[in-house]
Every structure is written in structure tokens, then in C-alpha cells.
Design an enzyme around this catalytic site. Structure first.
Site, short mmCIF file in Angstrom:
data_model
loop_
_atom_site.label_atom_id
_atom_site.label_comp_id
_atom_site.label_asym_id
_atom_site.label_seq_id
_atom_site.Cartn_x
_atom_site.Cartn_y
_atom_site.Cartn_z
N SER A 1 -3.30 0.13 3.33
CA SER A 1 -3.14 -0.43 1.98
C SER A 1 -1.71 -0.91 1.80
O SER A 1 -1.25 -1.77 2.55
CB SER A 1 -3.53 0.62 0.93
OG SER A 1 -3.49 0.09 -0.37
N THR A 2 -0.97 -0.35 0.84
CA THR A 2 0.39 -0.81 0.57
C THR A 2 1.25 -0.74 1.83
O THR A 2 1.38 0.31 2.44
CB THR A 2 1.04 0.03 -0.54
OG1 THR A 2 0.14 0.14 -1.63
CG2 THR A 2 2.34 -0.58 -0.99
N HIS B 1 -6.60 -3.13 1.88
CA HIS B 1 -6.72 -3.37 0.44
C HIS B 1 -5.93 -4.63 0.08
O HIS B 1 -4.72 -4.67 0.24
CB HIS B 1 -6.18 -2.19 -0.36
CG HIS B 1 -6.93 -0.93 -0.14
ND1 HIS B 1 -6.36 0.32 -0.32
CD2 HIS B 1 -8.21 -0.70 0.24
CE1 HIS B 1 -7.26 1.26 -0.08
NE2 HIS B 1 -8.39 0.67 0.27
N MET C 1 -0.99 3.69 -0.52
CA MET C 1 -0.97 4.60 -1.66
C MET C 1 -2.36 5.12 -1.92
O MET C 1 -3.35 4.42 -1.75
CB MET C 1 -0.44 3.85 -2.89
CG MET C 1 -0.29 4.72 -4.13
SD MET C 1 0.43 3.81 -5.51
CE MET C 1 -0.90 2.68 -5.90
N ASP D 1 -7.75 6.87 -0.29
CA ASP D 1 -8.90 6.21 0.32
C ASP D 1 -8.82 6.35 1.83
O ASP D 1 -7.78 6.07 2.44
CB ASP D 1 -8.93 4.73 -0.08
CG ASP D 1 -10.17 4.02 0.42
OD1 ASP D 1 -11.22 4.69 0.55
OD2 ASP D 1 -10.10 2.80 0.65
#
Length: 369
Positions: free
Chosen positions: A181-182, A207, A300, A303
Site C-alpha cells: 500500500s503506502t 492499493h 498503512m 490489510d
């Protein structure tokens, strides 16, 4: 601790509404705003913000130019909030490459209502950006992740039915499942550009807003020896290719005879995301079992943590990126806490693990040698 935010946007309405809405959120304070980067830079002399919300199209200096300059002079978490982010994915790719931590697309109509209704979404993005380790962002390039939405936190059961795992015989045919993600755009670029054409088949959940995953895949494809593209249902997972989940759909790994294929489908947000790493990892545990390798990287939230535990219980080798090399040590940390991780490694070790594609037993016996 209060997160200090500065807004740079040529629209007085945007500056006013964002300031009003964000100042109602606990732990967030808008310390100032400016109509272009020149004014913003002067305002920063009075106090530097923790997070900057930045438009792209502005007078005197555009947002991308300012972003690049900022990352050279004083790296600071930046959230791009622009109508242009929705018009051209190329601009978004440039913002990611320049160092943007998050991207939010403003609508061209109904702007005030969008800003008022999206304050929780914006607040989540700001909180996530405030934790970004900018030394990791600027070392490898840029990063961006999809914003979190204030929705019920559904589990993977809502997309992939839980069922008793039926072990598959361990083979030399490995499939690599990656979740991030991030900070993931830069991390994926680092890993995938270091893989040879003979690397095992790879499926990836990153993401990212839905309009941008195809362009992201195309950019990686232009940089990598392996082929990289956005996944479609029925795509075979083959050596020398990485499939990126579309930003608006879940991606599952399925077995079809002796082959693995991708299944792209809709469904609710899982762990507040679609695509969800938990969904991909659960499907990998069911379809590939010990023939899979699960890798969870910078991001972050949590998930992927439960899905990685399921992969671990199914006999897959499970790897987490270490804190030192993550932009945000959230997703790997949660996976480790659940006990589903076999090894914690720096990002520099991940390409080698993918290329060697060891079974869990072989990796734990020989380590990274």
C-alpha cells in the site's frame, strides 16, 4: 500529537472548505493555506507543516514542479488533491514518481459537497501521510496509495468463502503473491526491476485509485525485464510476468488444471480496500498452498495480515518487509503480530527470494543463502 497541515490550491473555495472541514477532525490542524507554491514557500518560513495538501494546476508554479523542488530541498509528506489527477493518469504517475504519498481526485462539479462529505477520507489520508518515512520515499522514487474509506471493515469471507484447506503436493511451480500500500509504488518498482525474465509468475495487489493501475502497470512494464500489466479475469499466471490487480476490483488466484489463473471480480471493500490483499492471499492459500510465496510490503493498516496467516497455515513461505526499509511499517507489522510470517527481510533481499522461489522448508533450512 497534532498534525500540522498546509493547503496549496488556487481555489479560494477549496482552501476555505478544506480548512473548515479538516479543523473539525481530532488531531489535525490547518496552520495555513496559499493560492500557489510561491506564497506557500514564504509562509513556510513561519513554521513548517507536517503534511501538505497540494493542487497540480496553479499560477506561477505548478504543483508537480513544486513537489520535485520540495523533495530535493526538504522532503515532506505531500497529498495531491486535484481534478487533473482524474483526467490523466500520466500526471498521477509523475506525481508518484516525484514523491507524492497519496492521491485524491477532486471532481469538476459538486466540489464543495465532495470536500464536505470526504473529510474523514481526507483525514485518514493525512494521518497516513504523517507516518511516512520520507527518506525511504525519496531514496527509490515516489509513492502513492489509495485513500482509506470510512466503511465497515469486512473480512475476506465476503468475497472468498472460507473452507478447509486441502493440501496440494509441493511442486517446483511457484507463484508469488505480493501485497502493498503506502510506499508500494516505489517498493514494487525496486523489486520488479531487479527480476530476470525467468522469474516466477507474480500477482500483485497495490492499493491505488482505480483510474491509475493500468498506467502504473504500463510504466513498470517499460522499466522491467519481466512483463507487467493490469490483470483481467482468465489471465494465466506465468513465468516472466506480473499481474497488477485493477484498482476497482478484487483479484483472486485460481487453479485451472495444471495452471494458475487470475480472477478479477467486484464485491464489497475488504479490510476497507478493493482490491484487498486479504482476498488475494486467502485465494492463494486455497489454490496454491505450499506452492505459493506470500510477500507483504510497506503500507498503512492491516490489510493482508489475516490472509498471510492463512497462507502460512497452508504451507506457503511468507515474507514481510522490515521496518527499516518500509515507508510505513503498518501492514508488515500487523502480519508479524498475527504470527503468519516466516521471515522479516529488507527490501534488497526480496528480489533474490522471488528468483530462488524456495519452498518454506528449504528457505527455513538454508535461510537467504
Amino acid at each position: 500529537m497534532t498534525i500540522k497541515v498546509f493547503i496549496v490550491d488556487d481555489s479560494a473555495v477549496v482552501r476555505q472548505v478544506l480548512t473548515e472541514q479538516l479543523n473539525t477532525l481530532t488531531g489535525i490542524e490547518v496552520i495555513g493555506s496559499a493560492r500557489d507554491p510561491i506564497f506557500a514557500h514564504k509562509a513556510f518560513e513561519k513554521g513548517w507543516p507536517d503534511v501538505i495538501v497540494l493542487d497540480i494546476e496553479m499560477p506561477r508554479m505548478d504543483g508537480l514542479t513544486f513537489l520535485r523542488q520540495l523533495m530535493k530541498e526538504r522532503p515532506t509528506p505531500v497529498i495531491i488533491c486535484s481534478t487533473l489527477a482524474g483526467k490523466g493518469a500520466e500526471i498521477t504517475m509523475q506525481a508518484m514518481s516525484a514523491g507524492a504519498v497519496d492521491i485524491i481526485t477532486k471532481p469538476t462539479v459538486g466540489l464543495r459537497q465532495f470536500l464536505e462529505e470526504s473529510k474523514t477520507q481526507l483525514g485518514d489520508a493525512i494521518r497516513g501521510a504523517s507516518h511516512a518515512r520520507m527518506d525511504k520515499v525519496t531514496r527509490h522514487g515516489g509513492s502513492a496509495a489509495a485513500t482509506l474509506k470510512p466503511t465497515p471493515k469486512l473480512a475476506a469471507d465476503s468475497v472468498v468463502a472460507d473452507r478447509a484447506f486441502k493440501p496440494l503436493a509441493t511442486t517446483t511451480d511457484r507463484v508469488i503473491a505480493i501485497g502493498t500500500s503506502t510506499g508500494g509504488t516505489q517498493a514494487l518498482e525496486y523489486v520488479l526491476t531487479r527480476l530476470p525474465r525467468t522469474a516466477p509468475g507474480i500477482v500483485v495487489v497495490q492499493h491505488m485509485p482505480g483510474a491509475f493501475t493500468a498506467a502504473f502497470a504500463e510504466r513498470l512494464d517499460s522499466l522491467c525485464q519481466i512483463h507487467v500489466r493490469e490483470a483481467k479475469s482468465g489471465d494465466r499466471v506465468i513465468a516472466g510476468q506480473a499481474l497488477i490487480a485493477p484498482g476497482t476490483s478484487h483479484m483472486l488466484l485460481r487453479r485451472s488444471g495444471a495452471q494458475y489463473v487470475a480472477e478479477v471480480k467486484g464485491g464489497p471493500l475488504v479490510s476497507r480496500h478493493r482490491p484487498s490483499v486479504d482476498v488475494l492471499f486467502r485465494s492463494a492459500s486455497q489454490s496454491a498452498g505450499p506452492n505459493a510465496i506470500g510477500i507483504i510490503m510497506t503500507g498503512m493498516g492491516d490489510d493482508g495480515a489475516r490472509g498471510m496467516l492463512e497462507m502460512h497455515e497452508a504451507g506457503a513461505l511468507t515474507i514481510a518487509q522490515d521496518e527499516a526499509s518500509c515507508v510505513v511499517y503498518g501492514m508488515p507489522k500487523e502480519a508479524v503480530k498475527l504470527g503468519g510470517v516466516d521471515a522479516i527481510v529488507g527490501i534488497s533481499a526480496i528480489p533474490g527470494i522471488i528468483v530462488k522461489a524456495p519452498s518454506r522448508a528449504a528457505y527455513l533450512h538454508h535461510g537467504a543463502r
